[in-house]
Design a protein around this motif. Structure first.
Motif, short mmCIF file in Angstrom:
data_model
loop_
_atom_site.label_atom_id
_atom_site.label_comp_id
_atom_site.label_asym_id
_atom_site.label_seq_id
_atom_site.Cartn_x
_atom_site.Cartn_y
_atom_site.Cartn_z
N ALA A 246 0.82 -1.21 0.00
CA ALA A 246 0.00 0.00 0.00
C ALA A 246 0.86 1.26 0.00
N GLY A 247 2.18 1.08 -0.11
CA GLY A 247 3.08 2.23 -0.11
C GLY A 247 3.25 2.83 1.27
N LEU A 248 3.16 1.99 2.31
CA LEU A 248 3.23 2.48 3.68
C LEU A 248 4.31 1.76 4.48
N THR A 249 4.67 2.36 5.59
CA THR A 249 5.55 1.73 6.58
C THR A 249 4.90 1.87 7.94
N VAL A 250 4.86 0.77 8.69
CA VAL A 250 4.31 0.78 10.04
C VAL A 250 5.46 0.63 11.03
N VAL A 251 5.58 1.60 11.92
CA VAL A 251 6.52 1.47 13.03
C VAL A 251 5.72 0.88 14.18
N ASP A 252 5.98 -0.38 14.48
CA ASP A 252 5.23 -1.12 15.49
C ASP A 252 5.89 -0.93 16.85
N LEU A 253 5.22 -0.19 17.72
CA LEU A 253 5.74 0.13 19.05
C LEU A 253 5.04 -0.80 20.05
N ASP A 254 5.81 -1.71 20.64
CA ASP A 254 5.22 -2.84 21.37
C ASP A 254 4.93 -2.57 22.85
N ASN A 255 5.38 -1.44 23.37
CA ASN A 255 5.13 -1.17 24.78
C ASN A 255 5.20 0.33 25.04
N ALA A 256 4.90 0.71 26.28
CA ALA A 256 4.83 2.12 26.64
C ALA A 256 6.19 2.81 26.47
N ALA A 257 7.26 2.11 26.79
CA ALA A 257 8.59 2.70 26.66
C ALA A 257 8.91 3.01 25.19
N ALA A 258 8.52 2.11 24.31
CA ALA A 258 8.76 2.33 22.88
C ALA A 258 7.93 3.50 22.37
N VAL A 259 6.69 3.61 22.83
CA VAL A 259 5.84 4.74 22.44
C VAL A 259 6.46 6.06 22.91
N ALA A 260 6.95 6.08 24.14
CA ALA A 260 7.58 7.29 24.67
C ALA A 260 8.80 7.67 23.85
N TRP A 261 9.59 6.65 23.46
CA TRP A 261 10.76 6.92 22.61
C TRP A 261 10.34 7.54 21.30
N ALA A 262 9.30 6.99 20.66
CA ALA A 262 8.85 7.50 19.36
C ALA A 262 8.37 8.94 19.48
N ARG A 263 7.67 9.26 20.53
CA ARG A 263 7.15 10.62 20.70
C ARG A 263 8.27 11.63 20.87
N GLU A 264 9.39 11.17 21.41
CA GLU A 264 10.53 12.06 21.59
C GLU A 264 11.43 12.13 20.36
N THR A 265 11.35 11.10 19.51
CA THR A 265 12.35 10.95 18.44
C THR A 265 11.81 11.12 17.03
N LEU A 266 10.60 10.61 16.75
CA LEU A 266 10.10 10.54 15.38
C LEU A 266 9.08 11.65 15.09
N PRO A 267 8.97 12.04 13.82
CA PRO A 267 7.96 13.04 13.45
C PRO A 267 6.55 12.51 13.72
N ALA A 268 5.66 13.38 14.17
CA ALA A 268 4.28 12.99 14.42
C ALA A 268 3.63 12.51 13.13
N THR A 269 2.76 11.51 13.24
CA THR A 269 2.08 10.96 12.09
C THR A 269 0.80 10.29 12.55
N ARG A 270 0.14 9.56 11.66
CA ARG A 270 -1.09 8.87 12.05
C ARG A 270 -0.74 7.72 13.00
#
Length: 292
Positions: free
Chosen positions: A95-119
């Motif tokens: 579908a021309g997409l990439t899913v960053v699968d964040l498996d726990n709360a710590a990973a979600v916190a890392w993404a919010r600090e590191t990656l651009p906001a998205t859906r």
């Protein structure tokens, strides 16, 4: 099919939006291959990384069977699996997409600090972050983080919220390509000889030495067999599996020594040492986190 199942209804709606889909059975995993394709004897789907001749009408080969064709989805060959399906998956890369699968709360916190906001889409333990653009898939790029795109499927959990951003360089940089594995006869890196795992480093392990050694040797053989690609991912899986066997032990169990042997096996088939160490460390850590 006399009545359309809910998974099939969802699948047809996604297919109409050009999202390749496939059914999932109990356990939220793809259906197994048919008899003709068992053990990948047919060679695999032409769309897989190792292209094959398979033209089987059944939904074999997991993500590679994902389709947007409504005639295939409603065909007699697919009808039995829809009757057993409990959920729907989609092929992000298709579908021309990439899913960053964040498996726990710590990973979600890392993404919010590191990656651009998205859906984002909530999952059972964390979140899926969706970006526009496809890339190679890779497990355990860091603790609790998998990349699902060209050669993996993702479970459909809804359309999510937020505006989808373009796949950033920060996500692409998470994947260290294993295509650096050299041709036979070449050596990319090597490790000095290390003492094998033994009871001296596992004084708190409840398993027998024979039990641990047998499981370890089988795991090392799986890693060494991946001479063309995938040895790093295999090392992650072996480390996670072996570590999970020791979660009920009082410890210590010598997991560091086990990890060193897995790293050495991966390096022996050409995986860069840094990648091998990261994959093994993530595998050991993931097993401990899930046990907790």
């Amino acid at each position: 099919m006399s009545a359309m199942s809910e998974p099939l209804r969802v699948a047809l709606a996604l297919a109409a939006a050009d999202v390749p889909v496939l059914p999932l059975r109990a356990g939220k995993v793809p259906f197994g291959n048919c008899r003709a394709c068992k053990g990948n004897a047919c060679g695999g789907r032409p769309s897989m990384k190792a292209a094959g001749p398979c033209r089987c009408p059944a939904p074999c080969h997991a993500w590679a069977a994902a389709t947007t064709d409504p005639h295939v989805l409603t065909s007699p060959a697919w009808a039995p699996v829809w009757r057993e399906a409990v959920a729907v998956a989609y092929h992000p890369g298709g579908a021309g997409l990439t899913v960053v699968d964040l498996d726990n709360a710590a990973a979600v916190a890392w993404a919010r600090e590191t990656l651009p906001a998205t859906r984002t889409v909530p999952t059972t333990r964390g979140e899926h972050w969706l970006y526009r653009g496809a890339m190679p898939s890779s497990n355990a790029v860091r603790p609790g983080v998998d990349i699902k795109s060209l050669t993996q499927y993702a479970r459909w959990l809804g359309s999510g919220t937020g505006r989808m951003a373009v796949l950033p360089a920060a996500v692409r940089a998470l994947v260290v390509k294993e295509e650096t594995i050299p041709a036979p006869g070449e050596v990319a890196s090597s490790l000095p000889a290390r003492a094998p795992w033994g009871r001296s480093v596992a004084t708190g392990c409840r398993h027998t030495e024979r039990y641990v050694r047998t499981g370890l040797e089988r795991g090392l053989a799986l890693v060494r067999a991946r001479t063309e690609s995938g040895a790093g991912s295999q090392a992650f899986g072996v480390a996670r599996f072996l570590a999970a066997q020791h979660t009920a032990c009082p410890g210590p169990c010598g997991l560091a020594a086990i990890g060193e042997e897995i790293v050495a096996a991966a390096v022996s088939v050409g995986v860069p040492e840094a990648y091998a160490r990261r994959a093994v460390a993530n595998g050991l850590e993931t097993a401990v986190e899930r046990a907790a």
